[in-house]
Design a protein around this motif. Structure first.
Motif, PDB file in Angstrom:
ATOM      1  N   PHE A 198     -29.222  31.013  -5.764  1.00 27.85           N
ATOM      2  CA  PHE A 198     -30.359  31.789  -5.195  1.00 27.85           C
ATOM      3  C   PHE A 198     -30.014  33.046  -4.494  1.00 27.85           C
ATOM      4  O   PHE A 198     -29.109  33.130  -3.683  1.00 27.85           O
ATOM      5  CB  PHE A 198     -30.987  31.046  -3.849  1.00 27.85           C
ATOM      6  CG  PHE A 198     -31.441  29.578  -3.853  1.00 27.85           C
ATOM      7  CD1 PHE A 198     -32.443  29.244  -5.028  1.00 27.85           C
ATOM      8  CD2 PHE A 198     -30.852  28.423  -3.480  1.00 27.85           C
ATOM      9  CE1 PHE A 198     -32.714  28.180  -5.382  1.00 27.85           C
ATOM     10  CE2 PHE A 198     -31.214  27.241  -3.965  1.00 27.85           C
ATOM     11  CZ  PHE A 198     -32.181  26.957  -4.895  1.00 27.85           C
ATOM     12  N   PRO A 199     -30.407  34.225  -5.211  1.00 28.03           N
ATOM     13  CA  PRO A 199     -29.929  35.571  -4.996  1.00 28.03           C
ATOM     14  C   PRO A 199     -30.074  36.234  -3.621  1.00 28.03           C
ATOM     15  O   PRO A 199     -29.199  36.792  -3.364  1.00 28.03           O
ATOM     16  CB  PRO A 199     -30.801  36.290  -6.221  1.00 28.03           C
ATOM     17  CG  PRO A 199     -31.909  35.418  -6.340  1.00 28.03           C
ATOM     18  CD  PRO A 199     -31.749  34.250  -6.077  1.00 28.03           C
ATOM     19  N   HIS A 200     -31.050  35.987  -2.780  1.00 28.39           N
ATOM     20  CA  HIS A 200     -31.195  36.192  -1.752  1.00 28.39           C
ATOM     21  C   HIS A 200     -30.415  35.598  -0.701  1.00 28.39           C
ATOM     22  O   HIS A 200     -30.269  35.818   0.609  1.00 28.39           O
ATOM     23  CB  HIS A 200     -32.551  36.380  -1.270  1.00 28.39           C
ATOM     24  CG  HIS A 200     -33.193  34.842  -1.015  1.00 28.39           C
ATOM     25  ND1 HIS A 200     -33.403  34.172  -2.268  1.00 28.39           N
ATOM     26  CD2 HIS A 200     -33.725  34.391  -0.149  1.00 28.39           C
ATOM     27  CE1 HIS A 200     -34.081  33.008  -1.880  1.00 28.39           C
ATOM     28  NE2 HIS A 200     -34.292  33.038  -0.686  1.00 28.39           N
ATOM     29  N   LEU A 201     -29.675  34.395  -1.058  1.00 31.69           N
ATOM     30  CA  LEU A 201     -28.834  33.691  -0.044  1.00 31.69           C
ATOM     31  C   LEU A 201     -27.546  33.738  -0.143  1.00 31.69           C
ATOM     32  O   LEU A 201     -27.028  33.925  -1.374  1.00 31.69           O
ATOM     33  CB  LEU A 201     -29.169  32.135  -0.189  1.00 31.69           C
ATOM     34  CG  LEU A 201     -30.622  31.552   0.228  1.00 31.69           C
ATOM     35  CD1 LEU A 201     -30.631  30.085   0.019  1.00 31.69           C
ATOM     36  CD2 LEU A 201     -31.314  31.969   1.524  1.00 31.69           C
TER      37      LEU A 201
END
Lengths: 276, 346
Positions: free
Chosen positions: B87-90
């Motif tokens: 998950f790129p935003h985590l």
């Protein structure tokens, strides 16, 4: 000619075009809004002979400007939200479900944009009159604004839904995520820029929309564009019109800048998850 | 640690049968690989094992529990994605913790498990970074860690190394094997890379056209391939068709082939027409009954690869060193023990 020189020439040209396109109309609007009524700005003067805030104060105190502002700024965000909510199911289908004729359906959604906005507005209001919903003027305008902006919001949200990565959804599922958790971790980050863009574009569409607001709303409901029309069309008081157009334009420009920031912060590596 | 039993698993998409009547078992703690060319159904099979696809018929048992209809979120499997799917935003920590939060593991245990996995995978210093700040190898390790932290009964790998460069691939491959052993994980690994499969697996299932062509240990697959497909797919092989002349010795038969008379081993009576196969490195150069002309020579460092023409058949010979060059004539021999009878019909 060297490359640097060509670039400089192009830059100068761009600046000139921008000046002609933006600075001149803006400057004229500002100057016209400040013309003092005691000394009219006639053709033999390059600049207005006398400046004052009389028009601004006058418009604020004695026209329906305050009412129009409230109406317009209540209408626009509501229309933006309604349009987004109406667009999401279609956009989901167009962006994430594979069905025959999908590309055609995408195109068909954009079709209303081909017809001039005024024509769509007239026929759409005719529909509202037939249904009898024009009696509820504010909701009718709200509904019309939301529906007429659907091509934009559907298009934007379709692209956003296409950008949601199936492997993110699958990974979330594989790790035991409920549908709500899946939405938050896989969909929302990819949709966020699209949601902002859609809200903003519909907001601006609604703020600037004249035809529906005029046909359905008058005489009870005044929005900034209908007020502008009466200042320009019926009474033709150019300084008053200048005041109104500035009021109409300035918040939009500010919103544009906010959106630009938001879109930039949603950097592409975040959306794609890969270092290019 | 749990076992897997796959029974007559079939999936059809319209008229196309992607996986066709596949059965196999995986013992607890075993590492098996589904190996095959693209389109052979290996990834489809893996997606059925993880729950993303529902089989048309057949069943999947995890430790004697039929999970064929259980959705992925409720299945005791963890999948390592080819694309990593982080998950790129985590942050790395949030990525690792994600599954544990979904399973409502208490905070204290969550922290412990993440810390353990992070130190195993050498990610301690990366926990506050976002995935796009990591190298490909590190992202791969986070993806592995995110699966490991769930302590799944079965861990599934979908070509996890295909996005890494060659050097890194070797390193991560060794790491995956070490972790699988240390954790005693039951692992099912999908790849089209035979070298990966040979190095990693306890057992390999070679797939072709939706079916399992052969299931064996890496050594058995390499030395006793059952079909031309398997022989070709794993390592390089010379395959030739011949006619059996008769028995030579106990368990050894002779066949007339386009390159000459070849001895081969078979425990049972072979049919009259046979398909035979041998590995290029099992040929002895210099003397023997067979003869050919070198038509191509390529030096590969630790060995030299010769293409030799005998009769009108070209075949490959690999030797550690040779004075032979293109145009040279040579004699050679192949021990009957090294020539394998394939099951293909001629």
């Amino acid at each position: 000619m060297s490359e640097a020189r060509i670039q400089r020439v192009l830059l100068v040209l761009l600046l000139i075009v921008c000046t002609v396109w933006l600075v001149v109309p803006f400057g004229m609007a500002i100057l016209w809004s400040l013309v003092d009524p005691s000394v009219p700005w006639t053709a033999d003067h390059v600049l207005p002979p006398a400046l004052s805030f009389y028009r601004w104060i006058d418009m604020w105190q004695f026209s329906s400007l305050q009412r129009a502002l409230v109406t317009s700024y209540a209408l626009a965000p509501l229309a933006a939200i309604t349009s987004l909510l109406l667009a999401i199911p279609t956009a989901y289908a167009l962006g994430r479900i594979d069905f025959p004729g999908r590309e055609l359906a995408k195109l068909a959604c954009l079709l209303p944009l081909v017809v001039p906005a005024f024509v769509t507005a007239i026929f759409f209001t005719a529909l509202l009159f037939q249904l009898g919903v024009h009696m509820y003027r504010f909701p009718a305008i709200l509904f019309a604004h939301a529906v007429l902006a659907l091509p934009y919001s559907i298009r934007i949200m379709t692209v956003s839904f296409e950008q949601v990565r199936q492997d993110h959804i699958d990974a979330a599922r594989d790790l035991g995520a409920s549908s709500w958790a899946r939405f938050r971790v896989a969909y929302l980050p990819a949709l966020r820029p699209g949601i902002f863009a859609s809200l903003l574009i519909v907001f601006i569409q609604s703020i600037e929309e004249f035809a529906v607001a005029f046909i359905v709303g008058s005489p009870d409901i005044v929005t900034i564009p209908t007020l502008l029309f009466s200042a320009l069309g019926q009474d033709y008081v150019r300084p008053n019109a200048a005041v109104l157009s500035l009021i109409l334009v300035v918040p939009n420009v500010m919103l544009m800048l906010v959106l630009e920031r938001l879109l930039r912060s949603a950097n592409p590596t975040l959306a794609s998850g890969k270092v290019m | 640690m749990i076992g897997v039993r796959v029974d007559r698993l079939t999936i059809r998409f319209g008229a196309f049968t992607a996986v066709d009547d596949v059965s196999f078992q995986v013992a607890p703690g075993e590492f098996i690989t589904l190996l095959g060319p693209s389109g052979c159904g290996k990834t489809t099979l893996l997606r059925m094992l993880s729950g993303f696809l529902e089989p048309t018929s057949g069943s999947i048992h995890l430790d004697d529990v039929d999970v064929s209809q259980v959705p992925p979120e409720a299945r005791d499997t963890a999948l390592c994605f080819q694309s990593y799917a982080l998950f790129p935003h985590l942050t790395v920590r949030q990525n690792l913790e994600f599954g544990l939060i979904q399973k409502r593991i208490p905070r204290r245990e969550r922290k412990e498990r993440v810390a353990t996995v992070a130190s195993t995978l050498d990610l301690d210093t990366q926990l506050t970074k976002l995935p796009n700040q990591l190298s490909g190898g590190q992202q791969q390790r986070v993806s592995l860690g995110r699966a490991l932290v769930m302590r799944p009964g079965v861990i599934l790998f979908d070509e996890p190394l295909s996005n890494l460069d060659a050097k890194l691939r070797d390193r991560v491959r060794i790491e995956i094997r070490r972790i699988q052993r240390d954790y005693g994980l039951t692992a099912i690994y999908v790849t089209h890379d035979q070298a990966e499969a040979l190095a990693l697996s306890d057992r390999i299932l070679v797939m072709n056209g939706g079916r399992v062509e052969q299931s064996d240990t890496p050594e058995a697959l390499y030395h006793r391939p059952r079909s031309r497909f398997v022989a070709d797919f794993i390592g390089s092989a010379n395959v030739i068709v011949g006619e059996v002349e008769g028995p030579a010795d106990a368990g050894i038969w002779r066949a007339r082939t386009p390159i000459g008379l070849l001895g081969f081993t078979s425990e049972r009576q072979p049919p009259r027409a046979v398909t035979l196969c041998w590995r290029p490195e099992h040929v002895h150069l210099g003397d023997g009954d067979l003869e050919g002309i070198v038509i191509d020579r390529s030096f590969q460092g630790n060995y030299t690869d010769l293409t030799v023409r005998s009769g009108d058949v070209d075949h490959r010979i690999q030797v550690s060193a040779t004075p032979l060059y293109e145009g040279d004539r040579t004699r050679f021999a192949i021990e009957p023990e090294r020539v394998v009878l394939l099951e293909d019909e001629v």
